[in-house]
Design an enzyme around this catalytic site. Sequence first.
Site, PDB file in Angstrom:
ATOM      1  N   ALA A  80       3.534   2.789   5.086  1.00 23.21           N
ATOM      2  CA  ALA A  80       3.144   4.375   5.083  1.00 23.21           C
ATOM      3  C   ALA A  80       1.556   4.407   5.217  1.00 23.21           C
ATOM      4  O   ALA A  80       0.798   3.907   4.176  1.00 23.21           O
ATOM      5  CB  ALA A  80       3.551   5.076   3.671  1.00 23.21           C
ATOM      6  N   VAL A  81       1.090   5.172   6.214  1.00 19.36           N
ATOM      7  CA  VAL A  81      -0.336   5.353   6.564  1.00 19.36           C
ATOM      8  C   VAL A  81      -0.679   6.619   6.410  1.00 19.36           C
ATOM      9  O   VAL A  81      -0.002   7.578   6.878  1.00 19.36           O
ATOM     10  CB  VAL A  81      -0.734   4.766   7.579  1.00 19.36           C
ATOM     11  CG1 VAL A  81      -2.317   4.737   7.669  1.00 19.36           C
ATOM     12  CG2 VAL A  81      -0.217   3.426   7.919  1.00 19.36           C
ATOM     13  N   PHE A 114      10.989   0.212  13.500  1.00 21.51           N
ATOM     14  CA  PHE A 114       9.482   0.725  13.221  1.00 21.51           C
ATOM     15  C   PHE A 114       9.470   1.836  12.256  1.00 21.51           C
ATOM     16  O   PHE A 114       9.742   3.001  12.719  1.00 21.51           O
ATOM     17  CB  PHE A 114       9.084   1.345  14.759  1.00 21.51           C
ATOM     18  CG  PHE A 114       7.561   1.727  14.358  1.00 21.51           C
ATOM     19  CD1 PHE A 114       6.611   0.751  13.939  1.00 21.51           C
ATOM     20  CD2 PHE A 114       7.336   2.807  14.807  1.00 21.51           C
ATOM     21  CE1 PHE A 114       5.277   1.163  13.957  1.00 21.51           C
ATOM     22  CE2 PHE A 114       5.909   3.305  14.603  1.00 21.51           C
ATOM     23  CZ  PHE A 114       4.896   2.364  14.272  1.00 21.51           C
ATOM     24  N   PHE A 153       1.043  -1.302  -0.043  1.00 20.04           N
ATOM     25  CA  PHE A 153      -0.003  -0.049   0.163  1.00 20.04           C
ATOM     26  C   PHE A 153       0.943   1.074   0.112  1.00 20.04           C
ATOM     27  O   PHE A 153       1.868   1.291   0.858  1.00 20.04           O
ATOM     28  CB  PHE A 153      -0.914  -0.012   1.207  1.00 20.04           C
ATOM     29  CG  PHE A 153      -2.267   0.836   1.181  1.00 20.04           C
ATOM     30  CD1 PHE A 153      -3.361  -0.059   0.673  1.00 20.04           C
ATOM     31  CD2 PHE A 153      -2.046   2.059   1.068  1.00 20.04           C
ATOM     32  CE1 PHE A 153      -4.380   0.891   0.899  1.00 20.04           C
ATOM     33  CE2 PHE A 153      -3.211   2.903   1.246  1.00 20.04           C
ATOM     34  CZ  PHE A 153      -4.574   2.234   0.853  1.00 20.04           C
ATOM     35  N   HIS A 197     -10.282   5.263   9.065  1.00 21.18           N
ATOM     36  CA  HIS A 197      -9.535   3.751   8.590  1.00 21.18           C
ATOM     37  C   HIS A 197      -8.176   4.252   9.001  1.00 21.18           C
ATOM     38  O   HIS A 197      -7.642   3.365   9.497  1.00 21.18           O
ATOM     39  CB  HIS A 197      -9.529   3.631   7.312  1.00 21.18           C
ATOM     40  CG  HIS A 197      -9.385   2.271   6.920  1.00 21.18           C
ATOM     41  ND1 HIS A 197     -10.104   1.219   7.354  1.00 21.18           N
ATOM     42  CD2 HIS A 197      -8.461   1.612   6.024  1.00 21.18           C
ATOM     43  CE1 HIS A 197      -9.834   0.139   6.900  1.00 21.18           C
ATOM     44  NE2 HIS A 197      -8.845   0.243   5.960  1.00 21.18           N
ATOM     45  N   ALA A 238      -0.123  -1.991   5.993  1.00 19.95           N
ATOM     46  CA  ALA A 238       0.183  -1.856   7.333  1.00 19.95           C
ATOM     47  C   ALA A 238      -0.310  -2.783   8.528  1.00 19.95           C
ATOM     48  O   ALA A 238       0.290  -3.491   9.189  1.00 19.95           O
ATOM     49  CB  ALA A 238       0.217  -0.596   7.822  1.00 19.95           C
ATOM     50  N   PHE A 239      -1.656  -3.047   8.131  1.00 19.67           N
ATOM     51  CA  PHE A 239      -2.390  -3.944   8.921  1.00 19.67           C
ATOM     52  C   PHE A 239      -1.961  -5.313   8.903  1.00 19.67           C
ATOM     53  O   PHE A 239      -2.079  -5.996   9.951  1.00 19.67           O
ATOM     54  CB  PHE A 239      -3.868  -3.872   8.575  1.00 19.67           C
ATOM     55  CG  PHE A 239      -4.942  -4.548   9.390  1.00 19.67           C
ATOM     56  CD1 PHE A 239      -5.356  -4.076  10.661  1.00 19.67           C
ATOM     57  CD2 PHE A 239      -5.185  -5.832   9.229  1.00 19.67           C
ATOM     58  CE1 PHE A 239      -6.004  -4.528  11.697  1.00 19.67           C
ATOM     59  CE2 PHE A 239      -6.196  -6.750  10.124  1.00 19.67           C
ATOM     60  CZ  PHE A 239      -6.641  -6.118  11.272  1.00 19.67           C
ATOM     61  N   THR A 264     -10.542   9.360   5.859  1.00 17.07           N
ATOM     62  CA  THR A 264     -11.173   8.288   6.566  1.00 17.07           C
ATOM     63  C   THR A 264     -10.749   8.018   7.851  1.00 17.07           C
ATOM     64  O   THR A 264      -9.349   8.162   8.336  1.00 17.07           O
ATOM     65  CB  THR A 264     -11.012   7.505   5.431  1.00 17.07           C
ATOM     66  OG1 THR A 264     -11.151   6.115   6.423  1.00 17.07           O
ATOM     67  CG2 THR A 264      -9.771   7.276   4.628  1.00 17.07           C
TER      68      THR A 264
END
Length: 156
Positions: free
Chosen positions: A83-84, A116, A25, A91, A59-60, A89
Amino acid sequence: MHHISTIEGQMTAKGLSFAILAARFNDTIVDRLVGGAIDYILRHGGERENLTIVRVPGAFEMPLAAKKLAATGKYNAIICLGAVVRGHTPHFDFVAGECTKGLAQVSLDSGVPVGFGLLTTDNLEQAIERAGTKAGNKGVEAASAALELVRVLEQI
Ligand code: INI
């Protein structure tokens, strides 16, 4: 006179094996983090044949894959890169929160250091800034932290 004893890690990656766990993602961003992490390890004496890149959807999914990688006993550390990006959202909070919590748990449960390298930003521009442009490269930081922790734990 007593002296203060200090334990700190030597930053050499020679002979160490690393799993680089990367989310697909936002791969345009994450690929920069992967590049930064690889470059860091190689510049610190690590060897290409001791690096394994593992791709997961997002990432999940990282904590479960990290857990299995840790359980193999093959890796001195796991460098986690993703990367989030917030966007519009809620989410974001769930994905970033679960990934963070999960990776911390894996590291504590397994004893294997986790670097991390999860970017959590409000927008794409901030992510780009932290992926090898004006605000450094989070992948480099995660690789450096993982290496340092391996070397510190060896001495404790
Ligand atoms: N995964 C990410 O790695 N980054 C994101 O920004 C993101 N957003 O925004 O949704 C994201 N979602 C996917 C998630 O990690 C899982 O792959 C998906 O929900 C399937 O389980």
